[in-house]
Each structure stands twice: as structure tokens, then as C-alpha cells.
Design a protein around this motif. Structure first.
Motif, PDB file in Angstrom:
ATOM      1  N   ALA A  51       0.829  -1.211   0.000  1.00 54.39           N
ATOM      2  CA  ALA A  51       0.000   0.000   0.000  1.00 54.39           C
ATOM      3  C   ALA A  51       0.861   1.257   0.000  1.00 54.39           C
ATOM      4  CB  ALA A  51      -0.928  -0.003   1.214  1.00 54.39           C
ATOM      5  N   ALA A  52       1.996   1.209   0.670  1.00 59.24           N
ATOM      6  CA  ALA A  52       2.871   2.376   0.734  1.00 59.24           C
ATOM      7  C   ALA A  52       3.721   2.532  -0.528  1.00 59.24           C
ATOM      8  CB  ALA A  52       3.785   2.279   1.951  1.00 59.24           C
ATOM      9  N   THR A  53       3.961   1.428  -1.229  1.00 59.42           N
ATOM     10  CA  THR A  53       4.830   1.464  -2.401  1.00 59.42           C
ATOM     11  C   THR A  53       4.150   2.080  -3.613  1.00 59.42           C
ATOM     12  OG1 THR A  53       5.986  -0.474  -1.576  1.00 59.42           O
ATOM     13  CG2 THR A  53       6.288   0.051  -3.882  1.00 59.42           C
ATOM     14  N   GLY A  54       2.906   1.746  -3.825  1.00 60.37           N
ATOM     15  CA  GLY A  54       2.210   2.324  -4.970  1.00 60.37           C
ATOM     16  C   GLY A  54       1.160   1.397  -5.533  1.00 60.37           C
ATOM     17  N   PRO A  55       0.427   1.870  -6.540  1.00 61.42           N
ATOM     18  CA  PRO A  55      -0.681   1.088  -7.078  1.00 61.42           C
ATOM     19  C   PRO A  55      -0.261  -0.227  -7.739  1.00 61.42           C
ATOM     20  CG  PRO A  55      -0.508   3.233  -8.187  1.00 61.42           C
ATOM     21  CD  PRO A  55       0.536   3.187  -7.129  1.00 61.42           C
ATOM     22  N   ASP A  56       0.892  -0.266  -8.374  1.00 65.89           N
ATOM     23  CA  ASP A  56       1.325  -1.510  -9.016  1.00 65.89           C
ATOM     24  C   ASP A  56       1.623  -2.599  -7.991  1.00 65.89           C
ATOM     25  OD1 ASP A  56       1.066  -0.351 -11.502  1.00 65.89           O
ATOM     26  OD2 ASP A  56       3.184   0.252 -11.610  1.00 65.89           O
ATOM     27  N   ALA A  57       2.335  -2.249  -6.946  1.00 69.87           N
ATOM     28  CA  ALA A  57       2.658  -3.216  -5.894  1.00 69.87           C
ATOM     29  C   ALA A  57       1.386  -3.651  -5.164  1.00 69.87           C
ATOM     30  CB  ALA A  57       3.652  -2.623  -4.904  1.00 69.87           C
ATOM     31  N   TYR A  58       0.474  -2.719  -4.954  1.00 68.48           N
ATOM     32  CA  TYR A  58      -0.772  -3.056  -4.277  1.00 68.48           C
ATOM     33  C   TYR A  58      -1.643  -3.958  -5.148  1.00 68.48           C
ATOM     34  CZ  TYR A  58      -4.714  -2.643  -1.136  1.00 68.48           C
ATOM     35  OH  TYR A  58      -5.734  -2.918  -0.260  1.00 68.48           O
ATOM     36  N   ALA A  59      -1.608  -3.759  -6.458  1.00 70.06           N
ATOM     37  CA  ALA A  59      -2.369  -4.610  -7.374  1.00 70.06           C
ATOM     38  C   ALA A  59      -1.860  -6.053  -7.328  1.00 70.06           C
ATOM     39  CB  ALA A  59      -2.294  -4.058  -8.792  1.00 70.06           C
ATOM     40  N   VAL A  60      -0.548  -6.226  -7.195  1.00 69.35           N
ATOM     41  CA  VAL A  60       0.017  -7.574  -7.074  1.00 69.35           C
ATOM     42  C   VAL A  60      -0.498  -8.235  -5.797  1.00 69.35           C
ATOM     43  CG1 VAL A  60       2.158  -8.886  -6.724  1.00 69.35           C
ATOM     44  CG2 VAL A  60       2.071  -7.074  -8.448  1.00 69.35           C
ATOM     45  N   PHE A  61      -0.469  -7.473  -4.697  1.00 71.36           N
ATOM     46  CA  PHE A  61      -0.973  -8.024  -3.434  1.00 71.36           C
ATOM     47  C   PHE A  61      -2.453  -8.370  -3.555  1.00 71.36           C
ATOM     48  CE2 PHE A  61      -3.207  -7.589   0.560  1.00 71.36           C
ATOM     49  CZ  PHE A  61      -2.522  -8.501   1.343  1.00 71.36           C
ATOM     50  N   GLN A  62      -3.234  -7.496  -4.148  1.00 68.83           N
ATOM     51  CA  GLN A  62      -4.672  -7.750  -4.298  1.00 68.83           C
ATOM     52  C   GLN A  62      -4.942  -8.986  -5.143  1.00 68.83           C
ATOM     53  OE1 GLN A  62      -6.442  -4.017  -5.625  1.00 68.83           O
ATOM     54  NE2 GLN A  62      -7.774  -4.119  -3.840  1.00 68.83           N
ATOM     55  N   ASN A  63      -4.149  -9.187  -6.189  1.00 68.51           N
ATOM     56  CA  ASN A  63      -4.321 -10.382  -7.021  1.00 68.51           C
ATOM     57  C   ASN A  63      -4.042 -11.654  -6.228  1.00 68.51           C
ATOM     58  OD1 ASN A  63      -5.117  -8.989  -9.291  1.00 68.51           O
ATOM     59  ND2 ASN A  63      -3.037  -8.848 -10.128  1.00 68.51           N
ATOM     60  N   VAL A  64      -2.996 -11.624  -5.423  1.00 68.46           N
ATOM     61  CA  VAL A  64      -2.660 -12.806  -4.624  1.00 68.46           C
ATOM     62  C   VAL A  64      -3.699 -13.005  -3.519  1.00 68.46           C
ATOM     63  CG1 VAL A  64      -0.957 -13.803  -3.043  1.00 68.46           C
ATOM     64  CG2 VAL A  64      -0.199 -12.660  -5.136  1.00 68.46           C
TER      65      VAL A  64
END
Length: 134
Positions: A51-64
Motif C-alpha cells: 500500500a505504501a509502495t504504490g498502485p502496481d505493488a498493491y495490485a500484485v498483493f490484491q491479485n494474490v
């Protein structure tokens, strides 16, 4: 001089002698959920870092986390957290020397076990309800 008398000593208790009880089971599960919470905390850290890194990193977490296996792991983490909490409250009562007789100890052990599952389901139903998924 008389020979020393040999003393018959009882064997140390082992699994064939012990009767498996709910309090024994809850003690084992309390330790296992405590270890599981260490791994769950890593998931929590991953979520915060993503969440702190940015939308791309958060999208990866959300997918997993949104996959069926991710949901299963998150459900297990939720159960471990709630079960460990309720089991810890049970130990708190015992530390205060309350509910220490066998019948009461069994009752609060069953209450912690069943309550852990019930509260986990309530949390997940509420979470899905807040998301609008129900």
C-alpha cells in the motif's frame, strides 16, 4: 550387610496412558496458532508495504490475496488470530485461578474452540457485507 532393596517405580506416562482431552487439544492448537500468527504478520507487513509502495505493488498483493488460495490463507489467519485470542483469555482465567476445575475447564475450552470458528465466520460475513459482495 543386607543387599539394597530394589524399588518398583511406575513407568513415565506416555501416549497409551494419557486420555486425550479438550484442554490438551486446545493447548496444542494454541501453540500452533501462535506460530501461524508469525507468518500471518508477514502477510500484514506485505499488505502495508504494498500500500505504501504504490498502485502496481498493491495490485500484485490484491491479485494474490483475492485468489481462492489467498482467501483461504486469510481465512486461516483470521481464525488463528481469533482462536489465539480466545484461548489466551482462557489462560488468563486460569492464571487468576478461575474456572480451574475439570468441568469448567472443559466448558471454557469448548467455548473458545467453537467461539473461534463462529467469530471468524461473523468477521468474514461482515467483511463481505461491507464490500457489497453479499
Amino acid at each position: 550387610m543386607a543387599a539394597p532393596r530394589q524399588v518398583e517405580r511406575p513407568l513415565s506416562p506416555h501416549l497409551q496412558i494419557y486420555r486425550f482431552t479438550i484442554t490438551m487439544f486446545m493447548s496444542i492448537v494454541h501453540r500452533i496458532t501462535g506460530m501461524g500468527l508469525y507468518f500471518g504478520t508477514a502477510l500484514l507487513a506485505w499488505w502495508l508495504i504494498a500500500a505504501a509502495t504504490g498502485p502496481d505493488a498493491y495490485a500484485v498483493f490484491q491479485n494474490v490475496a483475492g485468489s481462492w488460495i489467498g482467501q483461504l490463507v486469510l481465512f486461516g489467519f483470521t481464525w488463528a488470530l481469533i482462536h489465539h485470542l480466545l484461548s489466551g483469555i482462557r489462560y488468563f482465567f486460569w492464571d487468576a485461578i478461575v474456572a480451574f476445575n475439570l468441568k469448567t475447564a472443559d466448558i471454557i475450552s469448548w467455548a473458545a474452540l467453537i467461539g473461534g470458528f463462529v467469530l471468524t465466520v461473523i468477521v468474514w460475513v461482515a467483511a463481505y457485507g461491507l464490500r457489497g459482495a453479499l
